[in-house]
Design an enzyme around this catalytic site. Structure first.
Site, PDB file in Angstrom:
ATOM      1  N   HIS A  52       0.826  -1.201   0.000  1.00 28.82           N
ATOM      2  CA  HIS A  52       0.000   0.000   0.000  1.00 28.82           C
ATOM      3  C   HIS A  52       0.862   1.253   0.000  1.00 28.82           C
ATOM      4  O   HIS A  52       2.047   1.194   0.274  1.00 28.82           O
ATOM      5  CB  HIS A  52      -0.971   0.032   1.199  1.00 28.82           C
ATOM      6  CG  HIS A  52      -0.298   0.137   2.533  1.00 28.82           C
ATOM      7  ND1 HIS A  52      -0.098  -0.952   3.355  1.00 28.82           N
ATOM      8  CD2 HIS A  52       0.214   1.199   3.200  1.00 28.82           C
ATOM      9  CE1 HIS A  52       0.499  -0.561   4.463  1.00 28.82           C
ATOM     10  NE2 HIS A  52       0.707   0.733   4.389  1.00 28.82           N
ATOM     11  N   ARG A  83      -1.737  11.012   4.439  1.00 31.87           N
ATOM     12  CA  ARG A  83      -2.466  11.601   5.562  1.00 31.87           C
ATOM     13  C   ARG A  83      -3.552  12.518   5.021  1.00 31.87           C
ATOM     14  O   ARG A  83      -3.295  13.302   4.108  1.00 31.87           O
ATOM     15  CB  ARG A  83      -1.506  12.376   6.461  1.00 31.87           C
ATOM     16  CG  ARG A  83      -0.559  11.476   7.205  1.00 31.87           C
ATOM     17  CD  ARG A  83       0.441  12.275   8.055  1.00 31.87           C
ATOM     18  NE  ARG A  83       1.312  11.363   8.759  1.00 31.87           N
ATOM     19  CZ  ARG A  83       2.443  10.871   8.258  1.00 31.87           C
ATOM     20  NH1 ARG A  83       2.833  11.222   7.045  1.00 31.87           N
ATOM     21  NH2 ARG A  83       3.181  10.039   8.961  1.00 31.87           N
ATOM     22  N   GLU A  98      -3.747   3.547   1.726  1.00 34.84           N
ATOM     23  CA  GLU A  98      -4.081   3.721   3.146  1.00 34.84           C
ATOM     24  C   GLU A  98      -4.293   5.209   3.404  1.00 34.84           C
ATOM     25  O   GLU A  98      -3.403   6.023   3.172  1.00 34.84           O
ATOM     26  CB  GLU A  98      -2.947   3.209   4.028  1.00 34.84           C
ATOM     27  CG  GLU A  98      -3.143   3.490   5.498  1.00 34.84           C
ATOM     28  CD  GLU A  98      -1.919   3.111   6.338  1.00 34.84           C
ATOM     29  OE1 GLU A  98      -1.863   3.561   7.491  1.00 34.84           O
ATOM     30  OE2 GLU A  98      -1.029   2.387   5.842  1.00 34.84           O
ATOM     31  N   ASN A 153      -5.397  11.655  11.454  1.00 36.02           N
ATOM     32  CA  ASN A 153      -4.962  11.908  12.828  1.00 36.02           C
ATOM     33  C   ASN A 153      -6.005  12.780  13.511  1.00 36.02           C
ATOM     34  O   ASN A 153      -6.306  13.882  13.048  1.00 36.02           O
ATOM     35  CB  ASN A 153      -3.586  12.580  12.839  1.00 36.02           C
ATOM     36  CG  ASN A 153      -2.513  11.649  12.329  1.00 36.02           C
ATOM     37  OD1 ASN A 153      -2.299  10.588  12.888  1.00 36.02           O
ATOM     38  ND2 ASN A 153      -1.866  12.023  11.238  1.00 36.02           N
ATOM     39  N   HIS A 196       2.956  11.632  -7.228  1.00 36.63           N
ATOM     40  CA  HIS A 196       1.550  11.357  -7.483  1.00 36.63           C
ATOM     41  C   HIS A 196       1.273   9.871  -7.349  1.00 36.63           C
ATOM     42  O   HIS A 196       2.188   9.057  -7.347  1.00 36.63           O
ATOM     43  CB  HIS A 196       1.149  11.840  -8.885  1.00 36.63           C
ATOM     44  CG  HIS A 196       1.936  11.192  -9.985  1.00 36.63           C
ATOM     45  ND1 HIS A 196       3.087  11.747 -10.502  1.00 36.63           N
ATOM     46  CD2 HIS A 196       1.753  10.027 -10.666  1.00 36.63           C
ATOM     47  CE1 HIS A 196       3.572  10.957 -11.450  1.00 36.63           C
ATOM     48  NE2 HIS A 196       2.778   9.897 -11.563  1.00 36.63           N
ATOM     49  N   GLU A 240      -2.415  10.799 -11.195  1.00 36.01           N
ATOM     50  CA  GLU A 240      -2.262  10.768 -12.647  1.00 36.01           C
ATOM     51  C   GLU A 240      -3.177   9.701 -13.208  1.00 36.01           C
ATOM     52  O   GLU A 240      -3.213   8.571 -12.723  1.00 36.01           O
ATOM     53  CB  GLU A 240      -0.811  10.442 -13.018  1.00 36.01           C
ATOM     54  CG  GLU A 240      -0.588  10.374 -14.522  1.00 36.01           C
ATOM     55  CD  GLU A 240       0.843  10.008 -14.895  1.00 36.01           C
ATOM     56  OE1 GLU A 240       1.202  10.247 -16.046  1.00 36.01           O
ATOM     57  OE2 GLU A 240       1.581   9.477 -14.021  1.00 36.01           O
TER      58      GLU A 240
END
Length: 137
Positions: free
Chosen positions: A12, A16, A63, A67, A82, A130
């Site tokens: 993965h 964030r 993922e 937070n 990207h 992209e």
């Protein structure tokens, strides 16, 4: 093929995000990924959501990490480039994404030094994605 290639598998990429629900809606609603799982970690004060086109056991996924308590957008930084997704009929895909409100800072068209057609869209946090026209490669 080198010896190590059979020992590793890309699992993965983590980014964030400020608003997890908005990001999940973007990746699942606009890009057609599936929410594979969403886990809260109260002791660490964060939530992870995994989205993708297939199961984590066999496919590379994204993922999304939120937070808790964060109110300011993240700086993407100069090192991140990207994510890339292959699509068929890049022009129709971009038209549909634009109608759904997606930001498209680089409309579809041929690469500057090639024949493959590409476009760039942005997710709610400004991460570039992209789109590569599979039928133009």
């Amino acid at each position: 093929m080198n010896e190590a290639s059979g020992q590793f598998r890309m699992m993965h990429t983590m980014i964030r995000v400020l608003d997890l629900d908005k990001s999940i809606a973007f990746y699942t609603g606009l890009l057609g990924m599936t929410l594979l799982r969403r886990d809260d970690y109260p002791d660490g004060k964060f939530t992870n959501a995994f989205v993708g086109y297939g199961p984590e056991e066999s496919d590379t996924v994204v993922e999304l990490t939120h937070n808790w308590g964060r109110e300011e957008p993240y700086e993407i930084g100069s090192g991140f480039g990207h994510l890339a997704l292959g699509v068929t009929d890049i022009y129709a895909v971009c038209d549909a994404l634009a109608q759904q409100g997606a930001k498209i800072p680089r409309p579809p068209g041929p690469m500057l030094h090639g024949t493959t057609h590409i476009a760039f869209i942005e997710d709610p946090d400004g991460y570039k994605i992209e789109l590569i026209g599979l039928d133009t490669m």
